[in-house]
Design an enzyme around this catalytic site. Structure first.
Site, PDB file in Angstrom:
ATOM      1  N   HIS A  56       6.721   4.620   0.197  1.00  0.00           N
ATOM      2  CA  HIS A  56       6.376   3.207  -0.007  1.00  0.00           C
ATOM      3  C   HIS A  56       7.588   2.477  -0.578  1.00  0.00           C
ATOM      4  O   HIS A  56       8.101   2.825  -1.647  1.00  0.00           O
ATOM      5  CB  HIS A  56       5.186   3.112  -0.958  1.00  0.00           C
ATOM      6  CG  HIS A  56       4.632   1.726  -1.116  1.00  0.00           C
ATOM      7  ND1 HIS A  56       3.770   1.150  -0.211  1.00  0.00           N
ATOM      8  CD2 HIS A  56       4.836   0.790  -2.079  1.00  0.00           C
ATOM      9  CE1 HIS A  56       3.443  -0.077  -0.620  1.00  0.00           C
ATOM     10  NE2 HIS A  56       4.090  -0.324  -1.750  1.00  0.00           N
TER      11      HIS A  56
ATOM     12  N   ASP B 186       9.057  -1.044  -1.832  1.00  0.00           N
ATOM     13  CA  ASP B 186       8.674  -2.362  -2.341  1.00  0.00           C
ATOM     14  C   ASP B 186       9.853  -3.328  -2.266  1.00  0.00           C
ATOM     15  O   ASP B 186      10.841  -3.159  -2.977  1.00  0.00           O
ATOM     16  CB  ASP B 186       8.186  -2.239  -3.784  1.00  0.00           C
ATOM     17  CG  ASP B 186       6.796  -1.641  -3.868  1.00  0.00           C
ATOM     18  OD1 ASP B 186       5.896  -2.142  -3.159  1.00  0.00           O
ATOM     19  OD2 ASP B 186       6.611  -0.673  -4.626  1.00  0.00           O
TER      20      ASP B 186
ATOM     21  N   MET C 276      11.170  -7.046  -2.859  1.00  0.00           N
ATOM     22  CA  MET C 276      10.848  -8.254  -3.646  1.00  0.00           C
ATOM     23  C   MET C 276      12.036  -9.206  -3.637  1.00  0.00           C
ATOM     24  O   MET C 276      13.191  -8.767  -3.650  1.00  0.00           O
ATOM     25  CB  MET C 276      10.518  -7.861  -5.082  1.00  0.00           C
ATOM     26  CG  MET C 276       9.440  -6.788  -5.191  1.00  0.00           C
ATOM     27  SD  MET C 276       8.986  -6.484  -6.901  1.00  0.00           S
ATOM     28  CE  MET C 276       7.884  -5.072  -6.702  1.00  0.00           C
TER      29      MET C 276
ATOM     30  N   HIS D 162       6.638  -2.598   2.121  1.00  0.00           N
ATOM     31  CA  HIS D 162       5.759  -3.626   1.556  1.00  0.00           C
ATOM     32  C   HIS D 162       6.616  -4.844   1.214  1.00  0.00           C
ATOM     33  O   HIS D 162       7.354  -4.835   0.229  1.00  0.00           O
ATOM     34  CB  HIS D 162       5.083  -3.029   0.308  1.00  0.00           C
ATOM     35  CG  HIS D 162       4.186  -3.970  -0.422  1.00  0.00           C
ATOM     36  ND1 HIS D 162       3.677  -3.708  -1.683  1.00  0.00           N
ATOM     37  CD2 HIS D 162       3.686  -5.191  -0.075  1.00  0.00           C
ATOM     38  CE1 HIS D 162       2.922  -4.713  -2.083  1.00  0.00           C
ATOM     39  NE2 HIS D 162       2.914  -5.633  -1.134  1.00  0.00           N
TER      40      HIS D 162
ATOM     41  N   MET E   1       7.209  -8.268  -0.227  1.00  0.00           N
ATOM     42  CA  MET E   1       6.722  -9.300  -1.155  1.00  0.00           C
ATOM     43  C   MET E   1       7.776 -10.395  -1.160  1.00  0.00           C
ATOM     44  O   MET E   1       8.499 -10.606  -2.147  1.00  0.00           O
ATOM     45  CB  MET E   1       6.515  -8.681  -2.557  1.00  0.00           C
ATOM     46  CG  MET E   1       5.297  -7.768  -2.623  1.00  0.00           C
ATOM     47  SD  MET E   1       5.350  -6.597  -4.006  1.00  0.00           S
ATOM     48  CE  MET E   1       6.304  -5.288  -3.240  1.00  0.00           C
TER      49      MET E   1
ATOM     50  N   MET F  30      -3.945  -4.975  -3.365  1.00  0.00           N
ATOM     51  CA  MET F  30      -3.159  -4.926  -4.606  1.00  0.00           C
ATOM     52  C   MET F  30      -4.115  -4.808  -5.787  1.00  0.00           C
ATOM     53  O   MET F  30      -4.957  -5.681  -5.986  1.00  0.00           O
ATOM     54  CB  MET F  30      -2.323  -6.191  -4.770  1.00  0.00           C
ATOM     55  CG  MET F  30      -1.186  -6.371  -3.775  1.00  0.00           C
ATOM     56  SD  MET F  30       0.043  -5.048  -3.782  1.00  0.00           S
ATOM     57  CE  MET F  30       0.594  -5.059  -5.485  1.00  0.00           C
TER      58      MET F  30
ATOM     59  N   ASP G  11      -2.712  -0.269  -4.130  1.00  0.00           N
ATOM     60  CA  ASP G  11      -1.358  -0.294  -4.713  1.00  0.00           C
ATOM     61  C   ASP G  11      -1.377  -0.931  -6.094  1.00  0.00           C
ATOM     62  O   ASP G  11      -1.683  -2.114  -6.237  1.00  0.00           O
ATOM     63  CB  ASP G  11      -0.448  -1.101  -3.759  1.00  0.00           C
ATOM     64  CG  ASP G  11       1.017  -1.126  -4.182  1.00  0.00           C
ATOM     65  OD1 ASP G  11       1.366  -0.493  -5.186  1.00  0.00           O
ATOM     66  OD2 ASP G  11       1.801  -1.782  -3.475  1.00  0.00           O
TER      67      ASP G  11
HETATM   68  C1  DX5 Z   1       3.952  -3.749  -7.315  1.00  0.00           C
HETATM   69  C2  DX5 Z   1       4.310  -2.779  -6.190  1.00  0.00           C
HETATM   70  C3  DX5 Z   1       3.755  -1.413  -6.391  1.00  0.00           C
HETATM   71  C4  DX5 Z   1       4.185  -0.755  -7.673  1.00  0.00           C
HETATM   72  C5  DX5 Z   1       3.272   0.370  -8.007  1.00  0.00           C
HETATM   73  O1  DX5 Z   1       4.378  -5.007  -6.974  1.00  0.00           O
HETATM   74  O2  DX5 Z   1       3.834  -3.254  -4.951  1.00  0.00           O
HETATM   75  O3  DX5 Z   1       4.025  -0.591  -5.268  1.00  0.00           O
HETATM   76  O4  DX5 Z   1       5.498  -0.324  -7.640  1.00  0.00           O
HETATM   77  O5  DX5 Z   1       3.683   0.889  -9.230  1.00  0.00           O
HETATM   78  P1  DX5 Z   1       2.709   1.697 -10.184  1.00  0.00           P
HETATM   79  O6  DX5 Z   1       2.189   2.852  -9.390  1.00  0.00           O
HETATM   80  O7  DX5 Z   1       3.626   2.099 -11.286  1.00  0.00           O
HETATM   81  O8  DX5 Z   1       1.628   0.750 -10.602  1.00  0.00           O
HETATM   82 ZN    ZN Z   2       3.870  -1.941  -3.091  1.00  0.00          ZN
END
Ligand code: DX5
Ligand code: ZN
Length: 219
Positions: A34, A36, A38, A67, A69, A138, A176
Site C-alpha cells: 500500500h 500512500d 499525499m 492510494h 490523496m 478510511m 485503512d
Molecule cells: C492515512 C493513510 C494510511 C495510513 C495507515 O492517510 O492512508 O494508509 O498510513 O497508517 P496506520 O496503519 O498507522 O493507521
Molecule cells: Zn492509505
C-alpha cells in the site's frame, strides 16, 4: 487461510531504506504493497510521487496498491500507471468527474478504487460501484499514520459489504487507518477483505514483520 489480504502501508517504513523495506514486507507475507501518495493540498502531508513508485517496482512482484490523496488526480494517473501501479485508488472529492477518473484509470491499464473519507456520503459510491475493483473505507482522516480507528466506519463497511454481495460484484473492500490486532477482526467481521496497516506492520523492526502480519490476518 482466511482469504483476508494484508496491505502494509509503507508510510510507516524507513524512508531511507525503502527498497529493502518493501522486500522485507514481501517476504514477511504482505499481499499488497500500500503506497500512500499525499500532496500537501488534499491532505496536510507530502509523501511520495511516481518516481519513487518506479524505483520500488523492481523490488517486488506484489500488487502495488496506490492510494492517491491528491487533487487534482486526473493529470497524475498515467504517471503512476507507467511507474508500476496495479491498483489506483482516488477520493471522489479530488475531481469534478469521478466516473471519468475511473475510466482513465482503467484506460491506463490499472484496477480502479474509490476511497471514502469518514464523512464522505456513501451516495458518492453507489453509482460507481459496478465499475470499481476496490472500495477503500478510511477509518481515520487521511494524512498521517498512527491515528486511532474511527468506530463509525464499521457500520459503513457493513452497508457496503451488503450491497457488494447483493450485486455479486468481485470487489475488494479495503479498510485503512488504525488497524491493529484489536480492530482488524472487527473490520473483517463487518465485511472488509483487505486490511491496510502501517504502524501495526512495521512496529518492532524487520524481524517482527512476519509475526505482525500473521497477527493481523488472525492466523
Ligand atoms: C492515512 C493513510 C494510511 C495510513 C495507515 O492517510 O492512508 O494508509 O498510513 O497508517 P496506520 O496503519 O498507522 O493507521
Ligand atoms: Zn492509505
Amino acid at each position: 487461510m482466511s482469504g483476508i489480504k494484508i496491505a502494509p502501508s509503507i508510510l510507516s517504513a524507513d524512508f531511507a531504506r525503502l527498497g529493502e523495506e518493501v522486500r522485507a514486507i514481501d517476504e514477511a507475507g504482505a499481499d499488497y504493497i500500500h503506497i500512500d501518495v499525499m500532496d500537501g493540498h488534499f491532505v496536510p502531508n507530502i509523501t511520495i510521487g511516481p518516481d519513487v513508485v518506479k524505483a520500488l517496482r523492481p523490488h517486488t512482484k506484489k500488487t502495488f496498491d496506490v492510494h492517491l490523496m491528491i487533487a487534482p488526480v486526473d493529470p497524475y494517473i498515467e504517471g503512476f500507471a507507467k511507474a508500476g501501479a496495479d491498483i489506483i485508488t482516488f477520493h471522489p472529492e479530488a475531481g469534478a468527474h469521478p466516473h471519468r477518473t475511473v475510466q482513465s484509470i482503467k484506460a491506463a491499464g490499472c484496477k480502479a478504487g474509490l476511497s471514502l473519507n469518514p464523512a464522505t456520503p456513501l451516495e458518492f459510491l453507489w453509482p460507481l460501484l459496478p465499475d470499481l475493483d476496490l472500495v477503500l473505507v478510511m477509518s481515520v482522516n487521511p494524512g498521517f499514520g498512527g491515528q486511532s480507528f474511527i468506530e463509525s466506519q464499521l457500520e459503513r463497511i457493513a452497508i457496503i459489504r451488503e450491497r457488494i454481495d447483493a450485486l455479486g460484484l468481485p470487489i475488494d473492500l479495503e479498510v485503512d487507518g488504525g488497524i491493529n490486532n484489536e480492530t482488524a477482526p472487527r473490520a473483517i467481521a463487518a465485511g472488509a477483505t483487505v486490511l491496510v496497516a502501517g504502524t501495526a506492520t512495521f512496529k518492532g523492526g524487520p524481524a517482527a514483520y512476519a509475526p505482525n502480519i500473521k497477527g493481523l490476518r488472525g492466523a
